[in-house]
Design a protein around this motif. Structure first.
Motif, PDB file in Angstrom:
ATOM      1  N   ARG A 141       0.881  -1.329   0.139  1.00  0.00           N
ATOM      2  CA  ARG A 141      -0.062  -0.034   0.022  1.00  0.00           C
ATOM      3  C   ARG A 141       0.888   1.080  -0.055  1.00  0.00           C
ATOM      4  O   ARG A 141       1.915   1.103   0.503  1.00  0.00           O
ATOM      5  CB  ARG A 141      -0.803  -0.076   1.141  1.00  0.00           C
ATOM      6  N   THR A 142       0.459   2.263  -0.685  1.00  0.00           N
ATOM      7  CA  THR A 142       1.091   3.647  -0.471  1.00  0.00           C
ATOM      8  C   THR A 142       0.857   4.140   1.003  1.00  0.00           C
ATOM      9  O   THR A 142      -0.098   3.952   1.733  1.00  0.00           O
ATOM     10  CB  THR A 142       0.656   4.463  -1.593  1.00  0.00           C
ATOM     11  N   SER A 143       1.676   5.058   1.133  1.00  0.00           N
ATOM     12  CA  SER A 143       1.262   5.889   2.477  1.00  0.00           C
ATOM     13  C   SER A 143       0.241   6.397   2.524  1.00  0.00           C
ATOM     14  O   SER A 143      -0.233   6.959   1.774  1.00  0.00           O
ATOM     15  CB  SER A 143       2.543   6.837   2.597  1.00  0.00           C
ATOM     16  N   ASN A 144      -0.572   6.522   3.496  1.00  0.00           N
ATOM     17  CA  ASN A 144      -1.911   7.070   3.963  1.00  0.00           C
ATOM     18  C   ASN A 144      -1.493   8.335   4.685  1.00  0.00           C
ATOM     19  O   ASN A 144      -2.567   9.149   4.967  1.00  0.00           O
ATOM     20  CB  ASN A 144      -2.928   6.164   4.515  1.00  0.00           C
ATOM     21  N   SER A 145      -0.372   8.658   5.074  1.00  0.00           N
ATOM     22  CA  SER A 145       0.071   9.910   5.990  1.00  0.00           C
ATOM     23  C   SER A 145      -0.681  11.258   5.032  1.00  0.00           C
ATOM     24  O   SER A 145      -0.327  11.398   3.952  1.00  0.00           O
ATOM     25  CB  SER A 145       1.357  10.081   6.203  1.00  0.00           C
ATOM     26  N   LYS A 146      -1.281  12.170   5.839  1.00  0.00           N
ATOM     27  CA  LYS A 146      -1.388  13.272   5.244  1.00  0.00           C
ATOM     28  C   LYS A 146      -0.348  14.489   5.520  1.00  0.00           C
ATOM     29  O   LYS A 146      -0.716  15.614   5.072  1.00  0.00           O
ATOM     30  CB  LYS A 146      -2.723  13.693   5.661  1.00  0.00           C
ATOM     31  N   ALA A 147       0.622  14.306   6.200  1.00  0.00           N
ATOM     32  CA  ALA A 147       1.691  15.218   6.738  1.00  0.00           C
ATOM     33  C   ALA A 147       2.742  15.234   5.635  1.00  0.00           C
ATOM     34  O   ALA A 147       3.500  14.405   5.677  1.00  0.00           O
ATOM     35  CB  ALA A 147       1.967  14.920   8.152  1.00  0.00           C
ATOM     36  N   ASP A 197       5.349   0.966  -2.302  1.00  0.00           N
ATOM     37  CA  ASP A 197       5.222   0.326  -1.279  1.00  0.00           C
ATOM     38  C   ASP A 197       5.318   0.969   0.116  1.00  0.00           C
ATOM     39  O   ASP A 197       5.306   0.665   1.074  1.00  0.00           O
ATOM     40  CB  ASP A 197       6.211  -0.837  -0.969  1.00  0.00           C
ATOM     41  N   GLY A 198       5.312   2.456  -0.001  1.00  0.00           N
ATOM     42  CA  GLY A 198       5.134   3.549   1.061  1.00  0.00           C
ATOM     43  C   GLY A 198       6.077   3.946   1.606  1.00  0.00           C
ATOM     44  O   GLY A 198       6.277   4.955   2.510  1.00  0.00           O
ATOM     45  N   ARG A 199       7.426   3.692   0.951  1.00  0.00           N
ATOM     46  CA  ARG A 199       8.626   4.066   1.517  1.00  0.00           C
ATOM     47  C   ARG A 199       8.815   5.657   1.042  1.00  0.00           C
ATOM     48  O   ARG A 199       9.510   6.360   1.640  1.00  0.00           O
ATOM     49  CB  ARG A 199       9.875   3.262   1.226  1.00  0.00           C
ATOM     50  N   MET A 200       8.396   5.841   0.006  1.00  0.00           N
ATOM     51  CA  MET A 200       8.335   7.447  -0.535  1.00  0.00           C
ATOM     52  C   MET A 200       7.181   7.600  -0.584  1.00  0.00           C
ATOM     53  O   MET A 200       6.051   7.114  -0.919  1.00  0.00           O
ATOM     54  CB  MET A 200       8.994   7.493  -1.955  1.00  0.00           C
ATOM     55  N   GLY A 201       6.822   9.131  -0.351  1.00  0.00           N
ATOM     56  CA  GLY A 201       5.460   9.692  -0.214  1.00  0.00           C
ATOM     57  C   GLY A 201       4.781   9.851  -1.610  1.00  0.00           C
ATOM     58  O   GLY A 201       3.522   9.659  -1.958  1.00  0.00           O
ATOM     59  N   ALA A 202       5.906  10.139  -2.622  1.00  0.00           N
ATOM     60  CA  ALA A 202       5.511  10.516  -4.047  1.00  0.00           C
ATOM     61  C   ALA A 202       6.863  10.618  -5.005  1.00  0.00           C
ATOM     62  O   ALA A 202       7.715  10.749  -4.401  1.00  0.00           O
ATOM     63  CB  ALA A 202       4.716  11.832  -4.117  1.00  0.00           C
ATOM     64  N   THR A 203       6.345  10.259  -6.177  1.00  0.00           N
ATOM     65  CA  THR A 203       7.170  10.473  -7.400  1.00  0.00           C
ATOM     66  C   THR A 203       6.752  11.388  -8.277  1.00  0.00           C
ATOM     67  O   THR A 203       5.694  11.186  -8.839  1.00  0.00           O
ATOM     68  CB  THR A 203       7.534   9.331  -7.947  1.00  0.00           C
ATOM     69  N   ILE A 204       7.732  12.293  -8.720  1.00  0.00           N
ATOM     70  CA  ILE A 204       7.387  13.664  -9.830  1.00  0.00           C
ATOM     71  C   ILE A 204       8.121  13.498 -10.885  1.00  0.00           C
ATOM     72  O   ILE A 204       9.362  13.405 -10.494  1.00  0.00           O
ATOM     73  CB  ILE A 204       7.129  14.948  -8.899  1.00  0.00           C
ATOM     74  N   SER A 255      -2.500   8.727  -1.332  1.00  0.00           N
ATOM     75  CA  SER A 255      -3.955   9.680  -1.492  1.00  0.00           C
ATOM     76  C   SER A 255      -3.866  10.719  -0.647  1.00  0.00           C
ATOM     77  O   SER A 255      -4.431  11.794  -0.780  1.00  0.00           O
ATOM     78  CB  SER A 255      -5.014   8.982  -1.083  1.00  0.00           C
ATOM     79  N   GLY A 256      -2.985  10.671   0.728  1.00  0.00           N
ATOM     80  CA  GLY A 256      -3.174  11.587   1.692  1.00  0.00           C
ATOM     81  C   GLY A 256      -2.339  12.972   1.404  1.00  0.00           C
ATOM     82  O   GLY A 256      -2.909  13.862   1.959  1.00  0.00           O
ATOM     83  N   ILE A 257      -1.446  13.084   0.608  1.00  0.00           N
ATOM     84  CA  ILE A 257      -0.659  14.310   0.146  1.00  0.00           C
ATOM     85  C   ILE A 257      -1.055  14.524  -1.249  1.00  0.00           C
ATOM     86  O   ILE A 257      -0.374  15.799  -1.705  1.00  0.00           O
ATOM     87  CB  ILE A 257       0.655  13.993   0.544  1.00  0.00           C
TER      88      ILE A 257
END
Length: 268
Positions: A141-147, A197-204, A255-257
């Motif tokens: 799962r991707t990270s669900n943190s909103k911070a 897998d949630g280790r990074m928050g995003a890739t751009i 999705s959180g960020i």
């Protein structure tokens, strides 16, 4: 919707390509420049693609193929394999272990099955439309943190002859750096794997091709993330022979960020 034995063919092609790449890793000749100094090819790219195409081409029901080095191969099918035989070529040529193989299967223009393989670690990231995503046998799962300040964010970019493009990207990097924990980049499929897998928050990334992102598009979405272009619009893949190698921008995140990132990248 997904043809029988597609997964078996996909796994076979990935693993064979991985063996080829490991055989060449550390022994390959100098990388050759393609369309720009940031786009290179080695003998390993060609050997890996040859091994993949042999497996895909010998299938009982041949599908169309879009491969980074060979281009468009039309078999008149509604299914298309999209192949990057060595993603992270510059890393590979420099002896860095941030490389792998990307293969996806599209029905019409939608990815329905996809995988990214990291041969050094023997990690296979896989997703099937509507059925979730896995790393080897483990669901991811991707990270669900909103911070935002809890995340490492990937921002990758290459040389561009387009006037002002690099300066514009530096402004985005500057804005991001004040909001997130830190910025990282391998400029390869590794970044998408770690986002899935949630280790990074995003890739751009604002300079990708279909073979770079068709698989991450599906895997990250199936892992619960969000994927769009840099403006927040949906990514529609073009499989026509005249446009298959067009450029795509991509934002892929938990999705959180996601909404926060889009607002930073596109300030009003």
């Amino acid at each position: 919707m997904i043809p029988e034995k597609a997964r078996e063919i996909l796994d076979s092609a990935l693993k064979k390509a991985g063996v080829v790449l490991l055989e060449h890793f550390g022994n390959t000749s100098k990388a050759l420049v393609k369309e720009s100094i940031s786009s290179v090819v080695t003998e390993a790219d060609l050997a890996s693609e040859k091994a993949i195409l042999e497996i895909l081409g010998n299938a009982s029901e041949p599908f169309n193929i879009i491969a980074e080095e060979s281009g468009y191969i039309d078999h008149g099918s509604s299914y298309t394999w999209v192949v990057d035989p060595l993603d992270g070529t510059s890393n590979f040529a420099a002896g860095l272990p941030w490389f792998g193989v990307i293969i996806s299967l599209l029905h019409e223009s939608k990815p329905v099955q996809a995988a990214m393989y990291l041969p050094v670690e023997n990690l296979l990231y896989f997703a099937e439309s509507g059925k979730g995503a896995w790393k080897n046998s483990d669901p991811i799962r991707t990270s669900n943190s909103k911070a935002l300040d809890e995340h490492l964010i990937v921002y990758s970019f290459d040389f561009s002859p387009e006037a002002g493009k690099t300066n514009a990207e530096m402004k985005i990097l500057s804005s991001l750096s004040t909001k997130v924990r830190n910025i990282r980049s391998t400029n390869s499929l590794v970044d998408f794997c770690y986002t899935a897998d949630g280790r990074m928050g995003a890739t751009i990334n604002q300079a990708t091709k279909i073979w770079d992102i068709a698989a991450p598009w599906l895997i990250i979405r199936e892992a619960g993330g969000v994927v769009s272009d840099i403006r927040g619009n949906s990514i529609d893949f073009d499989l026509t022979q005249s446009e298959f190698d067009r450029n795509y921008t991509i934002v892929a995140s938990g999705s959180g960020i996601y909404n926060q990132l889009i607002k930073i990248i596109n300030p009003q």
